[in-house]
Design a protein around this motif. Structure first.
Motif, PDB file in Angstrom:
ATOM      1  N   ILE A   1      13.150   2.588  -0.130  1.00 13.05           N
ATOM      2  CA  ILE A   1      12.648   3.941   0.142  1.00 13.05           C
ATOM      3  C   ILE A   1      13.793   4.939   0.222  1.00 13.05           C
ATOM      4  CG2 ILE A   1      11.325   5.345   1.759  1.00 13.05           C
ATOM      5  CD1 ILE A   1       9.819   2.832   2.577  1.00 13.05           C
ATOM      6  N   SER A   2      14.877   4.549   0.887  1.00 17.63           N
ATOM      7  CA  SER A   2      16.009   5.477   1.044  1.00 17.63           C
ATOM      8  C   SER A   2      16.657   5.797  -0.299  1.00 17.63           C
ATOM      9  CB  SER A   2      17.047   4.875   1.990  1.00 17.63           C
ATOM     10  OG  SER A   2      16.502   4.647   3.277  1.00 17.63           O
ATOM     11  N   LEU A   3      16.789   4.786  -1.161  1.00 16.83           N
ATOM     12  CA  LEU A   3      17.396   5.018  -2.469  1.00 16.83           C
ATOM     13  C   LEU A   3      16.526   5.938  -3.314  1.00 16.83           C
ATOM     14  CD1 LEU A   3      19.849   4.239  -4.173  1.00 16.83           C
ATOM     15  CD2 LEU A   3      18.517   2.344  -5.108  1.00 16.83           C
ATOM     16  N   MET A   4      15.220   5.757  -3.247  1.00 15.31           N
ATOM     17  CA  MET A   4      14.313   6.624  -3.980  1.00 15.31           C
ATOM     18  C   MET A   4      14.383   8.054  -3.448  1.00 15.31           C
ATOM     19  SD  MET A   4      11.167   3.911  -4.209  1.00 15.31           S
ATOM     20  CE  MET A   4       9.998   4.870  -5.153  1.00 15.31           C
ATOM     21  N   LEU A   5      14.480   8.204  -2.145  1.00 10.47           N
ATOM     22  CA  LEU A   5      14.606   9.541  -1.558  1.00 10.47           C
ATOM     23  C   LEU A   5      15.922  10.201  -1.973  1.00 10.47           C
ATOM     24  CD1 LEU A   5      13.298   9.149   2.108  1.00 10.47           C
ATOM     25  CD2 LEU A   5      12.395  10.671   0.366  1.00 10.47           C
ATOM     26  N   PHE A   6      16.994   9.437  -1.948  1.00  7.90           N
ATOM     27  CA  PHE A   6      18.313   9.989  -2.253  1.00  7.90           C
ATOM     28  C   PHE A   6      18.433  10.433  -3.704  1.00  7.90           C
ATOM     29  CE2 PHE A   6      22.660   9.148  -3.816  1.00  7.90           C
ATOM     30  CZ  PHE A   6      23.334  10.110  -3.099  1.00  7.90           C
ATOM     31  N   LEU A   7      17.987   9.604  -4.611  1.00  8.38           N
ATOM     32  CA  LEU A   7      18.167   9.899  -6.024  1.00  8.38           C
ATOM     33  C   LEU A   7      17.133  10.884  -6.567  1.00  8.38           C
ATOM     34  CD1 LEU A   7      19.100   6.396  -7.424  1.00  8.38           C
ATOM     35  CD2 LEU A   7      20.601   8.331  -7.011  1.00  8.38           C
ATOM     36  N   PHE A   8      15.986  10.967  -5.908  1.00  9.44           N
ATOM     37  CA  PHE A   8      14.944  11.870  -6.396  1.00  9.44           C
ATOM     38  C   PHE A   8      14.800  13.083  -5.483  1.00  9.44           C
ATOM     39  CE2 PHE A   8      12.979   7.662  -7.844  1.00  9.44           C
ATOM     40  CZ  PHE A   8      13.795   7.636  -8.947  1.00  9.44           C
ATOM     41  N   GLY A   9      15.898  13.410  -4.799  1.00 13.58           N
ATOM     42  CA  GLY A   9      15.817  14.546  -3.889  1.00 13.58           C
ATOM     43  C   GLY A   9      15.875  15.867  -4.613  1.00 13.58           C
ATOM     44  N   GLY A  10      16.519  15.895  -5.771  1.00 14.72           N
ATOM     45  CA  GLY A  10      16.628  17.142  -6.513  1.00 14.72           C
ATOM     46  C   GLY A  10      15.411  17.431  -7.354  1.00 14.72           C
TER      47      GLY A  10
ATOM     48  N   GLY B   1       7.799   6.324   5.765  1.00 14.38           N
ATOM     49  CA  GLY B   1       7.830   4.934   5.325  1.00 14.38           C
ATOM     50  C   GLY B   1       8.980   4.158   5.937  1.00 14.38           C
ATOM     51  N   VAL B   2      10.164   4.790   5.981  1.00  8.97           N
ATOM     52  CA  VAL B   2      11.330   4.127   6.580  1.00  8.97           C
ATOM     53  C   VAL B   2      11.092   3.844   8.057  1.00  8.97           C
ATOM     54  CG1 VAL B   2      13.768   4.400   7.167  1.00  8.97           C
ATOM     55  CG2 VAL B   2      12.952   5.095   4.912  1.00  8.97           C
ATOM     56  N   ILE B   3      10.602   4.855   8.779  1.00  8.89           N
ATOM     57  CA  ILE B   3      10.379   4.697  10.222  1.00  8.89           C
ATOM     58  C   ILE B   3       9.276   3.687  10.486  1.00  8.89           C
ATOM     59  CG2 ILE B   3       9.665   5.892  12.330  1.00  8.89           C
ATOM     60  CD1 ILE B   3      10.928   8.417  11.187  1.00  8.89           C
ATOM     61  N   ALA B   4       8.182   3.761   9.721  1.00  8.91           N
ATOM     62  CA  ALA B   4       7.073   2.833   9.922  1.00  8.91           C
ATOM     63  C   ALA B   4       7.501   1.393   9.655  1.00  8.91           C
ATOM     64  CB  ALA B   4       5.906   3.216   9.014  1.00  8.91           C
ATOM     65  N   GLY B   5       8.270   1.179   8.577  1.00 11.84           N
ATOM     66  CA  GLY B   5       8.758  -0.172   8.289  1.00 11.84           C
ATOM     67  C   GLY B   5       9.660  -0.696   9.383  1.00 11.84           C
TER      68      GLY B   5
ATOM     69  N   SER C   1       0.813  -1.212   0.000  1.00  7.99           N
ATOM     70  CA  SER C   1       0.000   0.000   0.000  1.00  7.99           C
ATOM     71  C   SER C   1       0.849   1.266   0.000  1.00  7.99           C
ATOM     72  CB  SER C   1      -0.934   0.011   1.214  1.00  7.99           C
ATOM     73  OG  SER C   1      -0.193  -0.018   2.420  1.00  7.99           O
ATOM     74  N   PHE C   2       2.049   1.197   0.583  1.00  5.39           N
ATOM     75  CA  PHE C   2       2.871   2.402   0.709  1.00  5.39           C
ATOM     76  C   PHE C   2       3.626   2.726  -0.576  1.00  5.39           C
ATOM     77  CE2 PHE C   2       6.869   4.550   1.632  1.00  5.39           C
ATOM     78  CZ  PHE C   2       6.418   5.655   2.351  1.00  5.39           C
ATOM     79  N   ILE C   3       4.264   1.726  -1.181  1.00  4.72           N
ATOM     80  CA  ILE C   3       5.101   1.982  -2.362  1.00  4.72           C
ATOM     81  C   ILE C   3       4.296   2.594  -3.510  1.00  4.72           C
ATOM     82  CG2 ILE C   3       6.461   0.890  -4.175  1.00  4.72           C
ATOM     83  CD1 ILE C   3       7.999   1.272  -1.624  1.00  4.72           C
ATOM     84  N   PRO C   4       3.098   2.096  -3.848  1.00  2.00           N
ATOM     85  CA  PRO C   4       2.329   2.776  -4.912  1.00  2.00           C
ATOM     86  C   PRO C   4       1.997   4.228  -4.568  1.00  2.00           C
ATOM     87  CG  PRO C   4       1.473   0.570  -4.560  1.00  2.00           C
ATOM     88  CD  PRO C   4       2.452   0.822  -3.448  1.00  2.00           C
ATOM     89  N   ALA C   5       1.675   4.485  -3.279  1.00  2.00           N
ATOM     90  CA  ALA C   5       1.393   5.867  -2.879  1.00  2.00           C
ATOM     91  C   ALA C   5       2.648   6.734  -2.987  1.00  2.00           C
ATOM     92  CB  ALA C   5       0.854   5.891  -1.449  1.00  2.00           C
ATOM     93  N   PHE C   6       3.784   6.193  -2.590  1.00  2.00           N
ATOM     94  CA  PHE C   6       5.039   6.927  -2.675  1.00  2.00           C
ATOM     95  C   PHE C   6       5.417   7.179  -4.133  1.00  2.00           C
ATOM     96  CE2 PHE C   6       9.810   6.999  -1.660  1.00  2.00           C
ATOM     97  CZ  PHE C   6       9.767   8.349  -1.368  1.00  2.00           C
TER      98      PHE C   6
ATOM     99  N   MET D   1      15.344  -4.600   2.650  1.00  3.39           N
ATOM    100  CA  MET D   1      14.727  -4.307   1.362  1.00  3.39           C
ATOM    101  C   MET D   1      13.831  -3.075   1.464  1.00  3.39           C
ATOM    102  SD  MET D   1      13.761  -8.127  -0.050  1.00  3.39           S
ATOM    103  CE  MET D   1      13.005  -7.527  -1.548  1.00  3.39           C
ATOM    104  N   THR D   2      13.043  -2.990   2.533  1.00  4.03           N
ATOM    105  CA  THR D   2      12.146  -1.850   2.725  1.00  4.03           C
ATOM    106  C   THR D   2      12.926  -0.555   2.876  1.00  4.03           C
ATOM    107  OG1 THR D   2      10.512  -3.287   3.810  1.00  4.03           O
ATOM    108  CG2 THR D   2      10.316  -0.918   4.162  1.00  4.03           C
ATOM    109  N   VAL D   3      13.916  -0.572   3.762  1.00  5.16           N
ATOM    110  CA  VAL D   3      14.684   0.647   4.037  1.00  5.16           C
ATOM    111  C   VAL D   3      15.501   1.074   2.820  1.00  5.16           C
ATOM    112  CG1 VAL D   3      16.527   1.619   5.454  1.00  5.16           C
ATOM    113  CG2 VAL D   3      14.777   0.195   6.511  1.00  5.16           C
ATOM    114  N   ILE D   4      16.131   0.118   2.146  1.00  5.43           N
ATOM    115  CA  ILE D   4      16.969   0.445   0.988  1.00  5.43           C
ATOM    116  C   ILE D   4      16.125   1.010  -0.154  1.00  5.43           C
ATOM    117  CG2 ILE D   4      18.384  -0.557  -0.843  1.00  5.43           C
ATOM    118  CD1 ILE D   4      19.574  -2.426   1.260  1.00  5.43           C
TER     119      ILE D   4
END
Length: 369
Positions: A359-368, A293-297, A150-155, A354-357
């Motif tokens: 979400i974190s990778l998506m945050l890092f690369l799409f931060g700009g 998402g990271v904290i909840a997971g 439910s989270f990944i599609p929303a993210f 897997m969950t943390v990586i």
């Protein structure tokens, strides 16, 4: 005609400068906080009580002191039952060793019978506790799967609103497919295999000469090795997909801004700047949502991880005690149980990573922007 064009330009400019300033002065409300994303109610209440919501995160609740306090409280909560198991096993081992010492001078038959009684008693205690660990781990993995589904599609939807449509679509499909494949392997192969290992261990406790604990330990190492390979391949493919799609979307965003800035007369630059402001507002929401998402997971998975970790440590210590007093039958049971708990712990840690990586990778690369 010239007067009409001037009046039209003034009206458009006024509308443009009045509406966007009001709409994008602060991050828009996308309704992200209206759902708990299939989290258990106790997890949701715990997060919300500490100011951690999908659209906002209280940084004061994420200081080192609070995090250490939370981890310590969780550890203290889940160490109680393993310690009770250790005390019970230690008592059984000591009694068995004492009776064995006394029986050496009296009757060998009594020693064998009492040894069997001790092994059966210890096996019963261990089986009950390890079964609880397996059930708890399976339940946590299922809850984690529902949350991610439910989270990944929303993210991905939030990422697409920030102009990363290609990245959001590709990564949503890739991550969901990877999670589904991992869950199929976990519930269809690894969890049943851990139950089979426990059954083999119980069979080996009847005859300590079979040395089935070595076989169980080998199976454990193979499973953990396979999980390591799966994680490596998944993270590598995810990284490649992310870098490729991120580059394509970045080029598209810059091209859009350049086109708007140069193609629209008079106000093209202002529109381009307003677009950057809008994307910046969505970016703030994206960052808050990703952190949530990271904290909840982590909060969802850590209790089960701590439970399995405590049992693994306690069983390792109990095995040392049993070996010290040469209670071989019980030692094999403990060693097999430790292998089972190690597999459960490896599954939980892999899913958490897997969950943390992701979400974190998506945050890092799409931060700009």
């Amino acid at each position: 005609m010239r007067t009409f064009k001037i009046i039209t330009f003034i009206v458009v400019a006024l509308v443009f400068f009045m509406i966007p300033m009001k709409a994008f002065a602060e991050p828009p409300d996308l309704g992200l906080s209206d759902s708990n994303y299939s989290l258990p109610s106790d997890i949701t209440d715990k997060l919300y009580d500490n100011g951690i919501t999908p659209d906002n995160t209280d940084t004061n609740s994420l200081n080192v002191e609070n995090i250490v306090s939370y981890l310590w409280n969780e550890l203290c909560t889940y160490i109680v039952s393993p310690i009770r198991l250790l005390v019970s096993i230690s008592i059984i081992v000591l009694v068995c060793s004492l009776v064995g010492t006394i029986s050496d001078a009296t009757n060998e038959t009594v020693k064998k019978v009492f040894n069997i009684i001790c092994v059966v008693s210890g096996t019963t205690l261990i089986t009950v506790n390890v079964s609880d660990v397996i059930a708890y781990g399976e339940k946590t993995l299922e809850q984690g799967k529902v949350f991610i589904s439910s989270f990944i599609p929303a993210f991905a939807g939030v990422i697409s609103m920030s102009g990363r449509v290609t990245s959001a679509t590709v990564l949503n499909s890739f991550i969901m497919g990877g999670i589904q494949l991992f869950m199929q392997l976990a519930t269809g192969i690894f969890l049943p295999l851990s139950i089979c290992i426990m059954g083999v261990t119980l069979a080996g406790s009847v005859n300590s000469d079979l040395k089935l604990s070595a076989f169980c330990d080998t199976i454990k190492k193979i499973v953990i090795w396979l999980l390591g390979i799966i994680m490596t391949i998944f993270v590598a493919l995810l990284g490649l997909q992310t870098f490729i799609t991120s580059g394509a979307d970045s080029v598209g965003l810059k091209a859009t801004k350049f086109t708007v800035s140069n193609a629209v007369p008079f106000i093209g630059g202002a529109i381009s700047d307003a677009l950057s402001v809008m994307l910046g507002g969505v970016g703030v929401i994206k960052n808050n949502f990703g952190v949530f998402g990271v904290i909840a997971g982590a909060v969802l998975m850590l209790p089960s991880v701590f439970s399995a970790l405590c049992y693994k440590l306690i069983l390792s210590f109990a095995y040392s005690i049993s070996e010290m007093f040469s209670v071989n039958g019980l030692s094999q049971v403990i060693k097999g149980a430790e292998s089972v708990v190690s597999i459960i712990l490896a599954l939980l840690c892999c899913f958490l990573l897997m969950t943390v990586i992701c979400i974190s990778l998506m945050l890092f690369l799409f931060g700009g922007i």
